[in-house]
Design an enzyme around this catalytic site. Structure first.
Site, PDB file in Angstrom:
ATOM      1  N   ARG A  64     -18.965  -1.658  -9.012  1.00  0.00           N
ATOM      2  CA  ARG A  64     -17.734  -1.096  -9.576  1.00  0.00           C
ATOM      3  C   ARG A  64     -17.967  -0.345 -10.892  1.00  0.00           C
ATOM      4  NH1 ARG A  64     -13.279  -2.126  -7.680  1.00  0.00           N
ATOM      5  NH2 ARG A  64     -13.749  -4.228  -6.972  1.00  0.00           N
ATOM      6  N   LEU A  92      -9.834  -0.457 -10.287  1.00  0.00           N
ATOM      7  CA  LEU A  92     -10.598   0.172 -11.375  1.00  0.00           C
ATOM      8  C   LEU A  92     -10.998  -0.894 -12.394  1.00  0.00           C
ATOM      9  CD1 LEU A  92      -8.386   3.347 -11.735  1.00  0.00           C
ATOM     10  CD2 LEU A  92     -10.725   3.261 -10.847  1.00  0.00           C
ATOM     11  N   HIS A 108       2.842   2.330  -5.227  1.00  0.00           N
ATOM     12  CA  HIS A 108       2.629   1.249  -4.263  1.00  0.00           C
ATOM     13  C   HIS A 108       3.866   1.145  -3.365  1.00  0.00           C
ATOM     14  CE1 HIS A 108       0.952  -2.391  -2.622  1.00  0.00           C
ATOM     15  NE2 HIS A 108       2.142  -2.956  -2.727  1.00  0.00           N
ATOM     16  N   LEU A 143      -4.709  -6.002  -9.585  1.00  0.00           N
ATOM     17  CA  LEU A 143      -4.204  -5.288  -8.403  1.00  0.00           C
ATOM     18  C   LEU A 143      -2.687  -5.120  -8.458  1.00  0.00           C
ATOM     19  CD1 LEU A 143      -4.868  -4.147  -5.569  1.00  0.00           C
ATOM     20  CD2 LEU A 143      -4.465  -6.453  -4.682  1.00  0.00           C
ATOM     21  N   ASP A 144      -2.225  -3.864  -8.470  1.00  0.00           N
ATOM     22  CA  ASP A 144      -0.791  -3.539  -8.387  1.00  0.00           C
ATOM     23  C   ASP A 144       0.036  -4.328  -9.413  1.00  0.00           C
ATOM     24  OD1 ASP A 144      -1.380  -1.859  -6.230  1.00  0.00           O
ATOM     25  OD2 ASP A 144      -1.208  -3.496  -4.796  1.00  0.00           O
ATOM     26  N   GLU A 173       8.616   7.612  -2.117  1.00  0.00           N
ATOM     27  CA  GLU A 173       7.370   7.711  -2.907  1.00  0.00           C
ATOM     28  C   GLU A 173       7.184   9.144  -3.405  1.00  0.00           C
ATOM     29  OE1 GLU A 173       3.742   6.114  -1.277  1.00  0.00           O
ATOM     30  OE2 GLU A 173       4.831   4.750   0.034  1.00  0.00           O
TER      31      GLU A 173
HETATM   32  C1  GRF Z   1       1.101   5.286   0.132  1.00  0.00           C
HETATM   33  O1  GRF Z   1       1.959   4.503   0.894  1.00  0.00           O
HETATM   34  C2  GRF Z   1       0.909   4.717  -1.248  1.00  0.00           C
HETATM   35  O2  GRF Z   1       2.041   4.074  -1.736  1.00  0.00           O
HETATM   36  C3  GRF Z   1      -0.192   3.708  -1.027  1.00  0.00           C
HETATM   37  O3  GRF Z   1      -1.061   4.314  -0.103  1.00  0.00           O
HETATM   38  C4  GRF Z   1      -0.329   5.267   0.677  1.00  0.00           C
HETATM   39  C5  GRF Z   1      -1.028   6.578   0.495  1.00  0.00           C
HETATM   40  O4  GRF Z   1      -0.483   7.593   1.293  1.00  0.00           O
HETATM   41  N1  GRF Z   1      -0.818   3.372  -2.285  1.00  0.00           N
HETATM   42  P1  GRF Z   1      -0.896   9.096   1.035  1.00  0.00           P
HETATM   43  O5  GRF Z   1      -2.424   9.134   1.098  1.00  0.00           O
HETATM   44  O6  GRF Z   1      -0.382   9.489  -0.319  1.00  0.00           O
HETATM   45  O7  GRF Z   1      -0.273   9.876   2.146  1.00  0.00           O
END
Ligand code: GRF
Length: 199
Positions: A64, A92, A108, A143-144, A173
């Site tokens: 990493r 990361l 996410h 993570l998240d 998103e």
């Molecule tokens: C999305 O659902 C995002 O929230 C998650 O991974 C997916 C990526 O989709 N982290 P894309 O590659 O942006 O189409």
């Protein structure tokens, strides 16, 4: 001019939504570089078609810290000042995060802190929640887990499958990631512990 570095691993639809807003002038910045840890990521094709710098830095088998140093070098070479993880499937290191304090964002597909990690939409369906959604947050080394900038909710319908729920969430998103980028670039927020107060 704000210089964005977008990190992807796959399809790249969030990257494309951001790129559309940059092209339309509704994000005050430019995409300095798109980096994928998978050379064959579909988003890399889209990045090249848009005439962007698209660089593959394969992560397979690399430690990493070593990998993150390579990433940092590339981002610095392109004078990136905001890093946007867009379906980037790697944690990361603290070293990386310290190099970009409050300057690494992630999206996410759940209402965090519910359903972190892989297959968030599947987790939501299995759990039986009636509402899910997506979260844009600052990234820390967990993570998240970092402070939440924006969230959007969508209903979970009785007949939903992972595909139909994912599509409903994805539309949100694409909307809130660009909105969060605008907020961060304009400095339209303050932090109070974990709380991100929008102004
Ligand atoms: C999305 O659902 C995002 O929230 C998650 O991974 C997916 C990526 O989709 N982290 P894309 O590659 O942006 O189409």
């Amino acid at each position: 001019m704000n210089r964005l570095g977008i990190l992807i691993s796959g399809r790249g639809s969030n990257f494309e939504a951001i790129a559309d807003n940059v092209a339309a002038g509704t994000i005050d910045g430019e995409i300095a570089v798109v980096i994928s840890n998978r050379a064959e990521a579909r988003g890399m094709v889209a990045a090249r078609q848009r005439g962007l710098n698209a660089i593959a830095i394969p992560s397979k088998g690399l430690d990493r810290e070593v990998y993150d140093r390579m990433l940092l070098e590339e981002l610095r070479r392109h004078s990136v000042d905001l890093v946007c993880l867009a379906g980037f499937m790697r944690l990361l290191s603290a070293t990386f995060i310290r190099a970009f304090p409050n300057r690494v964002l992630n999206i996410h597909p759940s209402l965090l802190p519910a359903f972190p990690g892989l297959d968030a939409q599947h987790q939501a369906l299995e759990h039986g929640v009636k509402i899910s959604g997506c979260t844009v947050h600052f990234v820390d080394e967990y993570l998240d887990a970092g402070p939440i900038i924006l969230q959007a909710a969508v209903p979970v319908l009785d007949h939903d499958t992972v595909e139909t729920l994912s599509a409903r969430i994805l539309a949100e998103e694409h909307r809130i990631y660009s909105e969060a980028i605008r907020i961060v670039l304009a400095g339209r927020y303050a932090t109070d512990g974990r709380r991100v107060i929008l102004r």
